[in-house]
Design an enzyme around this catalytic site. Sequence first.
Site, PDB file in Angstrom:
ATOM      1  N   ASP A 234       4.971  -2.183  -8.527  1.00 35.48           N
ATOM      2  CA  ASP A 234       4.216  -2.146  -7.281  1.00 35.48           C
ATOM      3  C   ASP A 234       2.851  -2.755  -7.601  1.00 35.48           C
ATOM      4  OD1 ASP A 234       3.288  -1.807  -4.729  1.00 35.48           O
ATOM      5  OD2 ASP A 234       3.964   0.259  -4.519  1.00 35.48           O
TER       6      ASP A 234
HETATM    7  C1  BGC Z   1       2.984  -1.260  -1.528  1.00 34.36           C
HETATM    8  C2  BGC Z   1       4.277  -2.030  -1.643  1.00 34.36           C
HETATM    9  C3  BGC Z   1       4.061  -3.453  -1.208  1.00 34.36           C
HETATM   10  C4  BGC Z   1       2.959  -4.056  -2.060  1.00 34.36           C
HETATM   11  C5  BGC Z   1       2.649  -5.507  -1.728  1.00 34.36           C
HETATM   12  C6  BGC Z   1       1.840  -1.949  -2.237  1.00 34.36           C
HETATM   13  O1  BGC Z   1       0.635  -1.342  -1.967  1.00 34.36           O
HETATM   14  O2  BGC Z   1       3.156   0.045  -2.026  1.00 34.36           O
HETATM   15  O3  BGC Z   1       5.281  -1.428  -0.869  1.00 34.36           O
HETATM   16  O4  BGC Z   1       5.235  -4.181  -1.291  1.00 34.36           O
HETATM   17  O5  BGC Z   1       1.774  -3.304  -1.886  1.00 34.36           O
HETATM   18  O6  BGC Z   1       1.965  -5.615  -0.536  1.00 34.36           O
END
Ligand code: BGC
Length: 706
Positions: A234
């Site tokens: 993530d």
């Molecule tokens: C989220 C993810 C997301 C990523 C990219 C993170 O803060 O938890 O689900 O895909 O950001 O935007």
Amino acid sequence: MNEEKIEELISKLTLEEKVGMCHGRGLFRTEGVERLGIPPLKMSDGPMGVRHEFPDDSWVPIGNTDDYVTYLPCNTALAATWNTDLAYEAGTVLGREARGRGKDIILGPGINIVRSPLCGRNFEYMSEDPYLISKMVVPFVKGVQEKNDVAVCVKHFAVNNQETERLNVEVEVDERTLREIYLPAFEAAVKEGNAYSIMTAYNKLFGYHCSHNKYLLKDILEDEWGFDGVVISDWGAVHNTVEAAEGGLDIEMSVTYDFDEYFFANPLIKAVKEGKIKEEVVDEKVRRILRLMYKINAFSDNRKRGSYNDFESREKVLNVARESIVLLKNEGNTLPFKDSDIKRLAVIGQNANISHSNGGGSAEIKALYEMTPLLGIKMRLGGQTDVSYAKGYSSDKSKKEELIEEAVRLAQNSDAVVIVGGLKHTAEELELKDNALTISKDEKIERYVDSEGYDKTDLDLPYNQDELIKRVLEVNKNTVVVILSGSPTKMTEWIEDTPSVVQTWYNGMEGGRALAEVLFGDVNPSGKLPVTFSKRLEDCPAHSIGEFPGKETVKYSEGIFVGYRYFSTYNIEPLFCFGHGLSYSTFKYENLKVDNNEKMEDIVVKFNVTNTSKLAGKEVSQVYIGDEESSLPRPSVELKGFKKVCLNPGETKEVEVKISRKSLAFYSKQERKWIVEEGKFKVFVGSSVQDIRLKGEFNVNSECRF
Ligand code: BGC
């Protein structure tokens, strides 16, 4: 064949080139190696459509007009259809659009368990039940990947069930609960869905951040499940180069623009040069990345082109929206409204008249259009009905009493009223910065928003909506309350006096049209709740037994008793139970047969369902199992099968549901094995977990361990 090519490529790559493929070089892309024809990997959020375009090094969207897309119903809505064919169709839309926008990986679907109704990201997730999620996520993943030359990235692996302190919270969950509740949907996505990539969660489990978690990423994902795809962090979920590199992470993505300083950038090169990490460890990551590239035909001139905003896609998302709407209550058959009976219709409530697609955090969508409930209703009724709107309540600081009085006056002079309330999805006061990571922990805000980055503070309907609903009901009984939200809300203050209540969701670009079709009977509702709606927050297991939200740690003391497993076993009366959803038709269940021939892999449950009404309709028949004699405590019922059947007036169909013998097992943490014990199992067939119409049983005569 490809494996040979992959090895050849690896042998030609320098360490620096290999490392470049393993970390973000833009906020949503890695680096390619031009001299060898290796492209960068381009990614985008997910999961309700393809997110707008960002520059490599800024969280301010580019802002052109070329990134408007199809807005899909949220995952909770999709799960509420209980229709696996629609899950596939929704996947095809997302996959085609991702490819159409030039992406390689779409960051979704989100499949974490809905553990508490307050988790801000519940709308992105499907259900409290691992079986329902598994059944929906597999066709969804196939829909995205099969024909689009694009990869899913199933997220967030694992136990990411709260937003509070999400970056560091340590989840304390026992092994049995992890295996029985929190992992099965991921396992299904990997083993049955063949997901090409998976995203690690931010939180910690068993002392390690999920991105560094050897137990999760190596022992379970790779060794037990045979995952040969790519593990992506993530955004900003990596904290240590060696731990993450050896723990099984392949690509580090993050939220900052200092790409060379990422843990998997210069520090990784240094660690290899200093002998702290073997170069083969990096090779294995590159091998997986190249393998994914072959799977999505990234090296081919004939790669699928994709497309976005097709008419066909709009029809598909409309079909999902139609089947996702849940008729919670319909006393005296207030619904469907007959348009000829209504000369003047009052539509009341802010949620009738605002868009939601641009909210929610990383799931935000720049929708080509979004039909609001008000627009949908007006489109449906045309010029023959006078449709008037009053805001009724407001999320800003407008005078509450004045709004209510205006709404009451309108309701008084109308033949029927539709109140559209619920939650918000965007929050001016909670503006996301740097992808939600910079929000101060101590901000004192009442949180009524279904959004990434925050959990809600309670179940209440915000902005004085209870008062509004009660006052409108006093003057007009022909009132339908529609709740538009991504998670359950409290309805106890007015539910008794309200004849009809409908639950809708962040329901995609056609959501308003679908709602109007249900209200006026063009569509017979067939959605069923994928989560329990409780009367009070204190009734929910995460709040009554476990903790929510934890701060440094969160204890899942409720164990396996999540959602209806808890309500059913401990006889807690919910407001609306799991699997509940009414229809304008009525269905009769008869003739249960349970075939338990031990030579067969599955137990076959058969029964007849008859549509006893004058209207064609769809029914989701659900099969639950209860283990009568068990050495460990087990839930009184667990969903093990379901089927959505379409029945004409008077029609009877025999429904067959197969229950795999293995799915009867519990997980023993002592033996580290799944066990099906001998003894009696009960079978419950019905229209919801509480509305059980048929009961049967069978015996397991020989124990099985695996
Ligand atoms: C989220 C993810 C997301 C990523 C990219 C993170 O803060 O938890 O689900 O895909 O950001 O935007």
